[in-house]
Write a protein that holds these residues in place. Structure first.
Motif, short mmCIF file in Angstrom:
data_model
loop_
_atom_site.label_atom_id
_atom_site.label_comp_id
_atom_site.label_asym_id
_atom_site.label_seq_id
_atom_site.Cartn_x
_atom_site.Cartn_y
_atom_site.Cartn_z
N ILE A 2 58.55 97.86 -24.64
CA ILE A 2 58.44 99.58 -24.97
C ILE A 2 57.15 99.62 -24.83
CG2 ILE A 2 59.41 101.16 -26.29
CD1 ILE A 2 61.31 99.23 -27.33
N SER A 3 56.39 100.73 -24.72
CA SER A 3 55.28 100.72 -24.16
C SER A 3 55.33 102.23 -24.76
CB SER A 3 54.39 100.25 -23.71
OG SER A 3 54.63 101.14 -21.84
N GLY A 4 53.50 102.84 -25.22
CA GLY A 4 53.72 104.42 -25.72
C GLY A 4 52.64 104.27 -26.37
N CYS A 5 52.39 104.94 -26.30
CA CYS A 5 50.82 105.53 -27.43
C CYS A 5 50.64 105.48 -28.86
CB CYS A 5 50.23 107.25 -27.19
SG CYS A 5 49.77 107.71 -25.81
N PRO A 6 49.60 104.76 -29.85
CA PRO A 6 50.42 105.07 -31.37
C PRO A 6 50.61 105.77 -31.94
CG PRO A 6 47.56 104.53 -30.58
CD PRO A 6 48.59 105.16 -29.82
N GLY A 7 51.88 105.53 -32.23
CA GLY A 7 52.56 107.09 -33.81
C GLY A 7 53.80 107.52 -32.55
N CYS A 8 53.77 107.18 -31.62
CA CYS A 8 55.14 108.10 -30.62
C CYS A 8 56.33 107.40 -30.99
CB CYS A 8 54.58 107.79 -29.66
SG CYS A 8 54.83 105.90 -28.10
N GLY A 9 56.53 106.22 -31.65
CA GLY A 9 57.65 105.90 -32.21
C GLY A 9 58.44 104.72 -31.90
N LYS A 10 57.26 104.05 -31.20
CA LYS A 10 57.47 102.26 -30.54
C LYS A 10 58.71 101.58 -31.49
CE LYS A 10 53.28 101.30 -29.03
NZ LYS A 10 52.83 102.41 -29.66
N SER A 11 57.78 101.29 -32.92
CA SER A 11 58.51 100.79 -34.39
C SER A 11 59.91 100.58 -33.99
CB SER A 11 57.36 100.60 -34.50
OG SER A 11 56.45 99.49 -34.19
N THR A 12 59.64 102.73 -34.26
CA THR A 12 61.10 103.15 -34.94
C THR A 12 62.17 102.60 -33.81
OG1 THR A 12 59.38 104.77 -35.58
CG2 THR A 12 61.99 105.23 -35.84
N LEU A 13 61.68 102.70 -32.32
CA LEU A 13 62.51 103.04 -31.94
C LEU A 13 63.51 101.02 -31.75
CD1 LEU A 13 64.45 102.95 -28.85
CD2 LEU A 13 62.49 103.25 -27.66
N LEU A 14 62.04 100.44 -31.56
CA LEU A 14 62.64 99.08 -31.78
C LEU A 14 63.43 98.51 -32.78
CD1 LEU A 14 61.85 96.04 -29.90
CD2 LEU A 14 60.42 95.92 -32.14
N THR A 15 62.78 99.79 -34.10
CA THR A 15 63.90 99.28 -35.49
C THR A 15 65.05 99.38 -35.43
OG1 THR A 15 61.61 98.80 -37.00
CG2 THR A 15 64.53 99.54 -37.89
N GLU A 16 65.67 100.31 -34.64
CA GLU A 16 66.68 101.67 -34.53
C GLU A 16 67.42 100.27 -32.82
OE1 GLU A 16 70.42 103.55 -34.22
OE2 GLU A 16 68.50 103.51 -36.20
N LEU A 17 67.32 99.88 -32.33
CA LEU A 17 67.71 98.70 -31.23
C LEU A 17 68.59 97.86 -31.91
CD1 LEU A 17 65.58 98.82 -28.00
CD2 LEU A 17 68.11 100.26 -28.47
N GLY A 18 67.22 97.00 -32.83
CA GLY A 18 67.68 96.65 -33.90
C GLY A 18 69.22 96.39 -34.48
N ARG A 19 68.99 97.33 -35.35
CA ARG A 19 70.00 97.56 -36.09
C ARG A 19 71.48 98.09 -34.99
NH1 ARG A 19 73.21 101.43 -38.01
NH2 ARG A 19 71.97 102.90 -36.36
N ARG A 20 71.29 98.53 -34.27
CA ARG A 20 72.55 98.39 -32.91
C ARG A 20 72.64 96.98 -32.71
NH1 ARG A 20 72.20 104.51 -30.61
NH2 ARG A 20 71.66 105.94 -32.88
N GLY A 21 72.00 96.28 -33.05
CA GLY A 21 73.01 95.69 -32.59
C GLY A 21 72.18 94.33 -31.22
N TYR A 22 71.17 95.33 -31.37
CA TYR A 22 70.81 94.83 -29.54
C TYR A 22 69.26 93.79 -29.76
CZ TYR A 22 72.81 98.49 -26.62
OH TYR A 22 73.58 99.35 -26.25
N ALA A 23 69.49 93.33 -29.10
CA ALA A 23 67.98 91.96 -29.29
C ALA A 23 66.93 92.31 -29.08
CB ALA A 23 68.24 90.17 -28.38
N THR A 24 65.63 91.60 -30.42
CA THR A 24 64.81 92.35 -30.32
C THR A 24 63.33 91.43 -31.15
OG1 THR A 24 64.57 93.41 -32.80
CG2 THR A 24 65.64 94.40 -31.08
#
Length: 79
Positions: A2-24
């Protein structure tokens, strides 16, 4: 990755994927800086660059080993 500009939500997306059971896997930069801050080492940009690079490289190798243990997709942030 997952790539993108600083502050665009990459970490939030990764956290949510992990919360939903995806390997992160976290990108190595944040844990390295977090460890420095917890130990009282100044984690300012431009200081301790060589040590930080070695730590990030070591963590990247650990992440590669962890990722190879999963079947299917593993999500991470491109640093």
């Amino acid at each position: 990755m997952i790539s993108g500009c600083p502050g665009c939500g990459k970490s939030t997306l990764l956290t949510e994927l992990g919360r939903r059971g995806y390997a992160t896997i976290d990108e190595p930069g944040r844990p390295v800086v977090r460890k420095e801050l917890e130990s009282g080492v100044p984690a300012l940009p431009g200081t301790g660059i060589e040590a930080r690079l070695h730590s990030a490289f070591d963590l990247s190798l650990e992440n590669l080993t962890r990722a190879s243990a999963f079947d299917g997709w593993v999500y991470s942030i491109a640093a």
